[in-house]
Write a protein that holds these residues in place. Structure first.
Motif, PDB file in Angstrom:
ATOM      1  N   UNK A  94     -88.310 -25.755  85.455  1.00 14.76           N
ATOM      2  CA  UNK A  94     -89.470 -25.887  86.349  1.00 14.76           C
ATOM      3  C   UNK A  94     -89.090 -25.532  87.790  1.00 14.76           C
ATOM      4  N   UNK A  95     -87.938 -26.027  88.237  1.00 15.23           N
ATOM      5  CA  UNK A  95     -87.506 -25.739  89.605  1.00 15.23           C
ATOM      6  C   UNK A  95     -87.189 -24.263  89.794  1.00 15.23           C
ATOM      7  N   UNK A  96     -86.577 -23.665  88.786  1.00 15.43           N
ATOM      8  CA  UNK A  96     -86.255 -22.235  88.874  1.00 15.43           C
ATOM      9  C   UNK A  96     -87.536 -21.407  88.916  1.00 15.43           C
ATOM     10  N   UNK A  97     -88.548 -21.853  88.198  1.00 14.29           N
ATOM     11  CA  UNK A  97     -89.833 -21.162  88.238  1.00 14.29           C
ATOM     12  C   UNK A  97     -90.440 -21.250  89.639  1.00 14.29           C
ATOM     13  N   UNK A  98     -90.283 -22.389  90.296  1.00 16.29           N
ATOM     14  CA  UNK A  98     -90.756 -22.537  91.682  1.00 16.29           C
ATOM     15  C   UNK A  98     -90.030 -21.550  92.601  1.00 16.29           C
ATOM     16  N   UNK A  99     -88.721 -21.412  92.385  1.00 19.40           N
ATOM     17  CA  UNK A  99     -87.925 -20.490  93.204  1.00 19.40           C
ATOM     18  C   UNK A  99     -88.372 -19.040  92.982  1.00 19.40           C
ATOM     19  N   UNK A 100     -88.767 -18.763  91.750  1.00 19.55           N
ATOM     20  CA  UNK A 100     -89.244 -17.417  91.440  1.00 19.55           C
ATOM     21  C   UNK A 100     -90.621 -17.175  92.074  1.00 19.55           C
ATOM     22  N   UNK A 101     -91.491 -18.137  91.921  1.00 13.84           N
ATOM     23  CA  UNK A 101     -92.869 -17.991  92.413  1.00 13.84           C
ATOM     24  C   UNK A 101     -92.942 -17.876  93.939  1.00 13.84           C
ATOM     25  N   UNK A 102     -92.070 -18.574  94.643  1.00 14.60           N
ATOM     26  CA  UNK A 102     -92.114 -18.508  96.112  1.00 14.60           C
ATOM     27  C   UNK A 102     -91.425 -17.269  96.667  1.00 14.60           C
ATOM     28  N   UNK A 103     -90.807 -16.483  95.790  1.00 19.22           N
ATOM     29  CA  UNK A 103     -90.175 -15.235  96.220  1.00 19.22           C
ATOM     30  C   UNK A 103     -88.725 -15.379  96.641  1.00 19.22           C
ATOM     31  N   UNK A 104     -88.156 -16.584  96.518  1.00 22.85           N
ATOM     32  CA  UNK A 104     -86.777 -16.810  96.975  1.00 22.85           C
ATOM     33  C   UNK A 104     -85.759 -16.039  96.140  1.00 22.85           C
ATOM     34  N   UNK A 105     -85.991 -15.977  94.830  1.00 29.51           N
ATOM     35  CA  UNK A 105     -85.059 -15.249  93.952  1.00 29.51           C
ATOM     36  C   UNK A 105     -85.102 -13.757  94.235  1.00 29.51           C
ATOM     37  N   UNK A 106     -86.309 -13.211  94.386  1.00 31.24           N
ATOM     38  CA  UNK A 106     -86.437 -11.781  94.704  1.00 31.24           C
ATOM     39  C   UNK A 106     -85.833 -11.470  96.069  1.00 31.24           C
ATOM     40  N   UNK A 107     -85.998 -12.379  97.015  1.00 33.08           N
ATOM     41  CA  UNK A 107     -85.441 -12.176  98.360  1.00 33.08           C
ATOM     42  C   UNK A 107     -83.916 -12.082  98.294  1.00 33.08           C
ATOM     43  N   UNK A 108     -83.295 -12.995  97.563  1.00 34.79           N
ATOM     44  CA  UNK A 108     -81.838 -12.995  97.446  1.00 34.79           C
ATOM     45  C   UNK A 108     -81.340 -11.740  96.736  1.00 34.79           C
ATOM     46  N   UNK A 109     -82.041 -11.330  95.675  1.00 34.16           N
ATOM     47  CA  UNK A 109     -81.652 -10.115  94.950  1.00 34.16           C
ATOM     48  C   UNK A 109     -81.745  -8.899  95.859  1.00 34.16           C
ATOM     49  N   UNK A 110     -82.781  -8.859  96.682  1.00 37.32           N
ATOM     50  CA  UNK A 110     -82.950  -7.766  97.637  1.00 37.32           C
ATOM     51  C   UNK A 110     -81.825  -7.760  98.673  1.00 37.32           C
ATOM     52  N   UNK A 111     -81.427  -8.952  99.128  1.00 36.02           N
ATOM     53  CA  UNK A 111     -80.348  -9.061 100.100  1.00 36.02           C
ATOM     54  C   UNK A 111     -79.024  -8.584  99.498  1.00 36.02           C
ATOM     55  N   UNK A 112     -78.773  -8.927  98.243  1.00 36.73           N
ATOM     56  CA  UNK A 112     -77.548  -8.487  97.569  1.00 36.73           C
ATOM     57  C   UNK A 112     -77.493  -6.963  97.496  1.00 36.73           C
ATOM     58  N   UNK A 113     -78.633  -6.352  97.158  1.00 37.75           N
ATOM     59  CA  UNK A 113     -78.680  -4.878  97.080  1.00 37.75           C
ATOM     60  C   UNK A 113     -78.492  -4.254  98.455  1.00 37.75           C
ATOM     61  N   UNK A 114     -79.063  -4.887  99.476  1.00 36.80           N
ATOM     62  CA  UNK A 114     -78.905  -4.400 100.845  1.00 36.80           C
ATOM     63  C   UNK A 114     -77.440  -4.406 101.259  1.00 36.80           C
ATOM     64  N   UNK A 115     -76.740  -5.489 100.944  1.00 31.91           N
ATOM     65  CA  UNK A 115     -75.315  -5.580 101.262  1.00 31.91           C
ATOM     66  C   UNK A 115     -74.528  -4.477 100.556  1.00 31.91           C
ATOM     67  N   UNK A 116     -74.878  -4.213  99.311  1.00 35.41           N
ATOM     68  CA  UNK A 116     -74.192  -3.176  98.543  1.00 35.41           C
ATOM     69  C   UNK A 116     -74.397  -1.801  99.161  1.00 35.41           C
ATOM     70  N   UNK A 117     -75.615  -1.517  99.588  1.00 40.67           N
ATOM     71  CA  UNK A 117     -75.896  -0.218 100.205  1.00 40.67           C
ATOM     72  C   UNK A 117     -75.127  -0.054 101.513  1.00 40.67           C
ATOM     73  N   UNK A 118     -75.087  -1.111 102.315  1.00 36.28           N
ATOM     74  CA  UNK A 118     -74.326  -1.059 103.564  1.00 36.28           C
ATOM     75  C   UNK A 118     -72.839  -0.877 103.284  1.00 36.28           C
ATOM     76  N   UNK A 119     -72.349  -1.554 102.253  1.00 35.49           N
ATOM     77  CA  UNK A 119     -70.937  -1.439 101.878  1.00 35.49           C
ATOM     78  C   UNK A 119     -70.590  -0.001 101.510  1.00 35.49           C
ATOM     79  N   UNK A 120     -71.440   0.621 100.712  1.00 38.06           N
ATOM     80  CA  UNK A 120     -71.156   1.991 100.256  1.00 38.06           C
ATOM     81  C   UNK A 120     -71.106   2.977 101.421  1.00 38.06           C
ATOM     82  N   UNK A 121     -71.943   2.728 102.420  1.00 35.66           N
ATOM     83  CA  UNK A 121     -71.940   3.624 103.591  1.00 35.66           C
ATOM     84  C   UNK A 121     -70.614   3.577 104.343  1.00 35.66           C
ATOM     85  N   UNK A 122     -69.930   2.461 104.273  1.00 33.75           N
ATOM     86  CA  UNK A 122     -68.641   2.332 104.971  1.00 33.75           C
ATOM     87  C   UNK A 122     -67.588   3.278 104.404  1.00 33.75           C
ATOM     88  N   UNK A 123     -67.766   3.706 103.171  1.00 33.95           N
ATOM     89  CA  UNK A 123     -66.768   4.581 102.540  1.00 33.95           C
ATOM     90  C   UNK A 123     -66.958   6.057 102.890  1.00 33.95           C
TER      91      UNK A 123
END
Length: 317
Positions: free
Chosen positions: A264-293
């Motif tokens: 139930x709590x995980x569903x709340x995290x999904x519904x409020x967009x927190x899980x998608x936000x974190x996943x987006x942040x992880x991808x953003x970090x990866x893209x920035x990391x790749x540019x460093x190379x």
């Protein structure tokens, strides 16, 4: 293809571990020190070291002890983390303190810590490179302790900001992956520009890796540890974002809860967009990391490092 490239280098590391980290007397101490290393692990950090060497056009055999040193530091942190968190399982086996007792586990961790620096001296490079590498790895170990302290202190606080979380993760997780990438460049005497680029690549990859780890704790409904961050009251980026939106979580810090409550709590995290936000942040970090190379010449090893960064933020375990 990526899995094969990782596995090929992990095998090199595993053979080096057998050679450079034997069990000896007192056998009880060294069995405890080798317990988690023998249990396996992906060897991602030393694999990154080998790939960085290859991307620099150097001979990885000259710095194999440094790659093993990185893995040794990683295992040292795991032994002590498990004691602090009272965790009972790691890599599918009972934790060191459960098998050998807390006192021996502390000694085992301390032994690994010391062995890591001894290993650095075995690299076949100029002494100045070893000196600078020792300085870098020492600083990294201090930063890891700072990150661990922040992580522990966050549990006692009412609120933690996104910026504070990201700084904690940089220290606790990012800097060791940064050292994995940058240490070979330091050992071979590469320019400050190259060293910094590899360091930044590692830090950003490490932050993305940890955010994905936090996500997996919630999104992969497998094993007894599912939802453990919630139950322990860990202020991950996901939870921080949910709290900002006023979401109430019944299981947060509760230590024990029914599967239905966690779900139930995980569903709340999904519904409020927190899980998608974190996943987006992880991808953003990866893209920035790749540019460093971009400072590195094109090579198969560089291409593999880029693929590995994507894997760190999309993996399912």
């Amino acid at each position: 293809m990526l899995k094969e490239e990782i596995a090929k280098r992990a095998e090199i590391i595993n053979k080096a571990i057998e050679e450079l980290l034997p069990e000896r007397e007192p056998i009880g101490l060294y069995k405890a020190a080798r317990h988690l290393i023998k249990a396996g692990g992906k060897r991602l950090r030393p694999v990154i070291s080998l790939l960085a060497v290859e991307a620099l056009g150097k001979d990885y055999r000259k710095i194999i002890p440094a790659a093993v040193s990185i893995e040794t530091i990683h295992n040292f942190t795991l032994v002590h983390d498990d004691i602090m968190d009272r965790d009972e399982m790691r890599r599918g086996v009972p934790t060191v303190h459960r098998v050998y007792g807390e006192a021996t586990a502390i000694l085992a961790g301390d032994t690994l810590f010391a062995e890591a620096f001894k290993l650095l001296t075995k690299c076949d490079v100029e002494s100045e490179g070893i000196r600078k590498a020792t300085e870098m790895l020492s600083d990294v170990c201090i930063k890891i302790c700072e990150g661990q302290y922040y992580d522990m202190s966050f549990e006692k606080r009412e609120s933690v900001s996104e910026e504070e979380y990201l700084r904690m993760v940089e220290l606790k997780t990012g800097v060791l992956i940064a050292a994995s990438a940058a240490l070979p460049a330091v050992l071979f005497g590469e320019s400050e520009e190259i060293v910094k680029a590899l360091w930044d690549y590692g830090v950003l990859s490490g932050i993305g890796f940890q955010i994905q780890d936090d996500l997996l704790d919630l999104t992969e409904e497998t094993g007894k540890d599912w939802g453990s961050d919630l139950l322990k009251g860990k202020k991950t980026l996901i939870v921080i974002k949910a709290f900002e939106k006023g979401v109430k979580l019944k299981t947060f810090g509760k230590e024990k809860a029914d599967v239905s409550e966690i779900r139930d709590d995980i569903e709340k995290l999904r519904e409020c967009g927190a899980i998608d936000y974190a996943a987006s942040m992880a991808r953003k970090m990866a893209e920035e990391a790749k540019r460093k190379l971009e400072v590195l010449p094109e090579s198969k090893a560089k291409e593999t490092l880029l693929e590995l960064t994507d894997f760190l933020v999309t993996r399912k375990k």
